[in-house]
Design a protein around this motif. Structure first.
Motif, PDB file in Angstrom:
ATOM      1  N   ILE A  54     116.199 -11.307 -70.616  1.00 43.14           N
ATOM      2  CA  ILE A  54     116.801 -10.374 -69.485  1.00 43.14           C
ATOM      3  C   ILE A  54     115.954 -10.147 -68.330  1.00 43.14           C
ATOM      4  N   GLU A  55     114.780  -9.909 -68.452  1.00 43.39           N
ATOM      5  CA  GLU A  55     113.808  -9.805 -67.292  1.00 43.39           C
ATOM      6  C   GLU A  55     113.662 -11.114 -66.533  1.00 43.39           C
ATOM      7  N   LEU A  56     113.468 -12.031 -67.214  1.00 41.68           N
ATOM      8  CA  LEU A  56     113.496 -13.571 -66.575  1.00 41.68           C
ATOM      9  C   LEU A  56     114.694 -13.758 -65.826  1.00 41.68           C
ATOM     10  N   MET A  57     115.951 -13.555 -66.335  1.00 47.66           N
ATOM     11  CA  MET A  57     117.323 -13.766 -65.479  1.00 47.66           C
ATOM     12  C   MET A  57     117.554 -12.977 -64.638  1.00 47.66           C
ATOM     13  N   ALA A  58     116.971 -11.492 -64.677  1.00 43.90           N
ATOM     14  CA  ALA A  58     117.750 -10.523 -63.981  1.00 43.90           C
ATOM     15  C   ALA A  58     117.719 -10.604 -62.424  1.00 43.90           C
ATOM     16  N   SER A  59     116.594 -11.213 -61.950  1.00 43.52           N
ATOM     17  CA  SER A  59     116.440 -11.614 -60.372  1.00 43.52           C
ATOM     18  C   SER A  59     116.972 -13.030 -60.435  1.00 43.52           C
ATOM     19  N   LYS A  60     117.927 -13.316 -59.346  1.00 44.63           N
ATOM     20  CA  LYS A  60     118.452 -14.665 -59.474  1.00 44.63           C
ATOM     21  C   LYS A  60     117.352 -15.558 -58.666  1.00 44.63           C
ATOM     22  N   THR A  61     116.569 -14.886 -57.825  1.00 47.72           N
ATOM     23  CA  THR A  61     115.433 -15.831 -57.138  1.00 47.72           C
ATOM     24  C   THR A  61     114.477 -16.250 -58.298  1.00 47.72           C
ATOM     25  N   ARG A  62     114.140 -15.106 -59.180  1.00 47.69           N
ATOM     26  CA  ARG A  62     113.235 -15.577 -60.212  1.00 47.69           C
ATOM     27  C   ARG A  62     113.800 -16.699 -61.146  1.00 47.69           C
ATOM     28  N   ALA A  63     115.036 -16.558 -61.503  1.00 50.60           N
ATOM     29  CA  ALA A  63     115.677 -17.226 -62.212  1.00 50.60           C
ATOM     30  C   ALA A  63     115.943 -18.808 -61.701  1.00 50.60           C
ATOM     31  N   LYS A  64     115.939 -19.026 -60.457  1.00 54.18           N
ATOM     32  CA  LYS A  64     116.427 -20.186 -59.786  1.00 54.18           C
ATOM     33  C   LYS A  64     114.848 -20.961 -60.092  1.00 54.18           C
ATOM     34  N   LYS A  65     113.618 -20.307 -59.812  1.00 55.60           N
ATOM     35  CA  LYS A  65     112.607 -20.945 -59.769  1.00 55.60           C
ATOM     36  C   LYS A  65     112.385 -21.525 -61.362  1.00 55.60           C
ATOM     37  N   LEU A  66     112.702 -20.477 -62.205  1.00 46.80           N
ATOM     38  CA  LEU A  66     112.555 -20.960 -63.865  1.00 46.80           C
ATOM     39  C   LEU A  66     113.589 -22.180 -63.952  1.00 46.80           C
ATOM     40  N   MET A  67     114.740 -22.152 -63.493  1.00 50.10           N
ATOM     41  CA  MET A  67     115.595 -23.350 -63.856  1.00 50.10           C
ATOM     42  C   MET A  67     115.273 -24.507 -63.136  1.00 50.10           C
ATOM     43  N   ALA A  68     114.582 -24.603 -62.063  1.00 47.14           N
ATOM     44  CA  ALA A  68     113.930 -25.457 -61.359  1.00 47.14           C
ATOM     45  C   ALA A  68     112.822 -26.337 -62.081  1.00 47.14           C
ATOM     46  N   ALA A  69     112.026 -25.362 -62.626  1.00 47.65           N
ATOM     47  CA  ALA A  69     110.858 -25.871 -63.791  1.00 47.65           C
ATOM     48  C   ALA A  69     111.418 -26.763 -64.913  1.00 47.65           C
ATOM     49  N   ALA A  70     112.733 -26.152 -65.221  1.00 48.31           N
ATOM     50  CA  ALA A  70     113.444 -26.774 -66.357  1.00 48.31           C
ATOM     51  C   ALA A  70     114.326 -27.891 -66.121  1.00 48.31           C
ATOM     52  N   GLY A  71     114.363 -28.248 -64.723  1.00 48.63           N
ATOM     53  CA  GLY A  71     115.058 -29.479 -64.481  1.00 48.63           C
ATOM     54  C   GLY A  71     116.735 -29.020 -64.276  1.00 48.63           C
ATOM     55  N   VAL A  72     117.161 -27.960 -64.173  1.00 51.86           N
ATOM     56  CA  VAL A  72     118.371 -27.718 -63.933  1.00 51.86           C
ATOM     57  C   VAL A  72     118.550 -27.948 -62.282  1.00 51.86           C
ATOM     58  N   PRO A  73     119.588 -28.400 -61.900  1.00 53.83           N
ATOM     59  CA  PRO A  73     119.759 -28.546 -60.320  1.00 53.83           C
ATOM     60  C   PRO A  73     120.123 -27.226 -59.674  1.00 53.83           C
ATOM     61  N   LEU A  74     119.567 -27.289 -58.496  1.00 56.64           N
ATOM     62  CA  LEU A  74     119.821 -25.915 -57.743  1.00 56.64           C
ATOM     63  C   LEU A  74     119.984 -26.236 -56.263  1.00 56.64           C
ATOM     64  N   LEU A  75     120.660 -25.338 -55.524  1.00 53.17           N
ATOM     65  CA  LEU A  75     120.788 -25.455 -53.907  1.00 53.17           C
ATOM     66  C   LEU A  75     119.686 -25.116 -53.418  1.00 53.17           C
ATOM     67  N   ALA A  76     119.144 -25.632 -52.183  1.00 55.43           N
ATOM     68  CA  ALA A  76     118.031 -25.397 -51.625  1.00 55.43           C
ATOM     69  C   ALA A  76     118.013 -24.068 -51.125  1.00 55.43           C
ATOM     70  N   PRO A  77     117.245 -22.933 -51.335  1.00 50.26           N
ATOM     71  CA  PRO A  77     117.304 -21.882 -50.620  1.00 50.26           C
ATOM     72  C   PRO A  77     117.022 -21.896 -48.864  1.00 50.26           C
ATOM     73  N   VAL A  78     117.585 -20.959 -48.418  1.00 48.73           N
ATOM     74  CA  VAL A  78     117.476 -20.770 -46.766  1.00 48.73           C
ATOM     75  C   VAL A  78     116.905 -19.503 -46.376  1.00 48.73           C
ATOM     76  N   ASP A  79     115.854 -19.555 -45.630  1.00 50.37           N
ATOM     77  CA  ASP A  79     115.106 -18.330 -45.199  1.00 50.37           C
ATOM     78  C   ASP A  79     116.158 -17.661 -44.182  1.00 50.37           C
TER      79      ASP A  79
END
Length: 659
Positions: A110-135
């Motif tokens: 739950i903690e790892l997935m609670a923050s969408k920003t943290r979850a996206k980093k985790l999924m990127a490391a797992a090879g799951v495709p992501l939209l590029a974030p925009v500052d």
């Protein structure tokens, strides 16, 4: 083994979980706020514990009170349902620290997935495709449109679409404020907004023995205010290759956090079929019934089985069968900016037919309050093909008896029958494009005939001589013709008025005028059922009159009227420029610098109201001066309450348009 389960939730999902518990022989415990003291989930539970207060922050979001309730009632497990504390890692830990079993994933997942920003980093490391974030601070016109999202929550809260760069700072501020209010965390991030994308998700179920099931796909693209309205399984129109990619990505996401229990991995799929990870919901989803129907499973039962330490029943899930579609029935008015509705729910009945399922938190006689989500029920249809399931669901909704506050029932029926949906082309922009046609007034002749049935039914109720079966005989007439009687009705929610004239004769009732509809013949006039003939076609109407309103149901639709004159619109009793609360709610904030004497522009947002988990903006009706301000942040207001007054500025003669 679990012997007694507390559901840390309310409404439909609590009732749904209780149903499985009864089938498994598990005792049930409900918690309830003061506003929910008589609610259906409280009545269905074996035991119930009061949470003092009404607002969610004082009741269902108080994890300490919920844990104390579980211990007081002797429960040995807690199921969070969805929403509220369902994805709160601190609450999950508190449940386990109290010696109770948690029906959900591990706290760390739950903690790892609670923050969408943290979850996206985790999924990127797992090879799951992501939209590029925009500052947001470095965004340019080339990055538009952007989607702003709350990092700590979902359900459409804190979400904004930005199409103009100049609007970005203001939308960031608004999104952050809403996210802070809803989730206690104002973090907001930005990513590219995908036009006409599809919201596709994969249901996963994982045990503690290394098995992870990917239970097919769901399409949840039909959304209003970024909240789902119609969902289906499997997602239509996907290639086998894309389905495999989504399943593999979902399993990778679950394994990356050592997941256990039910979860959902959500993706955005572009028009050309490219999938991107959105988030992982570490709980049971609202739309889980469509997966249950297609796979023949009880996902709640599997959650309980896994929480007890048992493995999934097989290494692979059972094969899917057919197609399922779910529609969420909301107490809201889609034609008026989706305004939530409150009040007494007189009737809620859906036809009981093979392939239909009703998951509800309300029944007739309940009251819809202001504190919680406006969803009344979910109606699910399962059939051999998508077309058959859609047809079955649309017809069931059309025949349903829903009497009380305005609902989105007609919108659901029209959505299911819209060519874009029928042709399996749903996307997240569906309501942006089609809402005006989907909320257009009903066929004028059909409405006038329904108003005629309302008038005839009222005449039958007023008749002095009635048969045992409830049909008026209208006997003992004098030879002199009676004078026509006139009844006036206002149709809801479009506000059109209809005048119906009828005359009593020795043969019964004769319709003299039906708003321009000619040749209407009364075949039978009963207190609760009227039969009319028009154009050679006979139609039956069920009529229910209550508290100045008349509900008329037919085989092909439902109509609600207000008898006139009876009630006066609050706007008719106030001075021009008055801003009235369109619904009961809480004032959450005012425009910066708003005070009496301030200059305002037409269409400018002045006041924000929160009602039933949604924010609503109150706009200036004209350019002018704010001459009165009664709204105060934190204050609860009733429908029709005077919030402010804007005195329109006199038009400069130079601005007048030539005649």
């Amino acid at each position: 083994m679990i012997t007694s389960l507390l559901v840390a939730n309310r409404g439909e999902i609590a009732c749904r979980i209780f149903r499985t518990c009864r089938a498994l022989g598990i005792a049930t415990v409900a918690v309830y706020s003061d506003a929910d003291a008589g609610a259906l989930h409280v009545r269905e539970a074996d035991t119930a514990v009061r949470l003092p207060g009404a607002a969610p922050a004082d009741t269902y979001l108080r994890g300490d009170l919920v844990v104390a309730a579980a211990r007081a009632a002797g429960a040995d497990a807690v199921h969070p349902g969805y929403g509220f504390l369902s994805e709160n890692a601190g609450f999950a830990a508190a449940v386990q620290d109290a010696g109770l079993r948690w029906i959900g994933p591990p706290v760390q997942a739950i903690e790892l997935m609670a923050s969408k920003t943290r979850a996206k980093k985790l999924m990127a490391a797992a090879g799951v495709p992501l939209l590029a974030p925009v500052d947001p601070a470095a965004a340019t016109a080339g990055d538009l449109p952007l989607l702003l999202k709350a990092a700590a929550g979902g359900g459409g809260r804190g979400m904004r679409i930005v199409r103009e760069l100049d609007a970005l700072p203001g939308e960031l501020t608004a999104a952050s404020a809403e996210a802070l209010s809803a989730f206690g965390d104002g973090e907001v991030f930005a990513e590219p907004y995908v036009e006409r994308g599809r919201h596709i998700e994969v249901q996963v179920m994982a045990d503690a023995h290394g098995t992870v099931w990917a239970l097919g796909t769901r399409d949840c693209s039909l959304q209003r205010r970024h909240q789902k309205v119609i969902e289906e399984a499997p997602a239509p129109g996907l290639t086998d290759e894309l389905r495999a990619r989504l399943r593999d990505a979902a399993v990778a996401a679950a394994r990356a956090v050592d997941y256990r229990g039910a979860g959902t991995v959500e993706f955005l799929v572009t028009a050309d079929g490219r999938p991107y990870f959105l988030e992982m919901n570490t709980r049971l989803q609202v739309e889980h019934p469509v997966t249950e129907e297609v796979y023949g499973l009880d996902l709640v039962a599997l959650q309980l089985r896994i929480a007890e330490g048992a493995p999934l029943p097989a290494a692979t899930p059972p094969p899917p069968s057919g197609h399922a579609v779910e529609a969420r029935l909301y107490a809201e008015d889609p034609a008026r900016d989706w305004q939530p509705q409150t009040g007494a729910l007189l009737s809620l009945a859906v036809p009981e037919e093979p392939g239909l399922r009703l998951d509800t938190g309300y029944i007739g006689g309940d009251t819809i309050g202001v504190h919680y989500d406006p969803m009344l029920a979910k109606v699910i249809a399962h059939a051999g093909t998508r077309a058959e399931a859609v047809r079955l669901l649309a017809r069931a909704l059309e025949r349903a008896r829903v009497h009380g506050p305005v609902t989105n029932r007609d919108l659901l029926v029209r959505s299911l029958r819209h060519p874009d949906f029928a042709d399996a082309r749903p996307d997240t922009g569906f309501y942006d494009r089609h809402l005006p046609e989907l909320t257009a007034p009903a066929d004028a002749v059909a409405v006038r005939l329904a108003a005629t049935a309302a008038a005839v039914g009222q005449a039958a109720r007023n008749a002095t001589d009635t048969t045992a079966g409830g049909f008026a005989r209208f006997g003992a007439w004098r030879n002199l013709p009676s004078q026509p009687q006139v009844r006036r009705y206002r149709a809801e929610p479009d506000g059109t008025e209809h005048e119906i004239a009828y005359r009593r004769t020795r043969d019964g009732l004769s319709v003299e005028g039906a708003g321009g509809v000619e040749d209407v013949r009364v075949v039978a006039a009963g207190r609760a059922r009227v039969t009319l003939e028009h154009g050679g076609v006979t139609r039956h109407y069920d009529v229910l009159a209550r508290d100045g309103r008349v509900h008329v149901d037919t085989a092909c639709g439902a109509y609600t009227f207000t008898a006139l004159p009876r009630f006066t619109d609050p706007a008719d009793r106030t001075e021009p420029g008055s801003l009235l609360a369109p619904m009961p709610g809480t004032v959450v904030r005012l425009a910066d610098g708003l005070a009496e004497g301030a200059a305002v522009a037409a269409g400018q947002p002045l006041i924000w109201l929160e009602a039933m988990k949604m924010e609503h903006r109150i706009l200036a009706p004209a350019s002018g001066t704010l001459t009165a301000l009664h709204a105060v942040p934190g204050r609860q207001v009733e429908v029709g309450a005077l919030l402010a007054v804007v005195t329109e500025s006199p038009m400069d003669p130079s601005e007048e348009q030539p005649v």
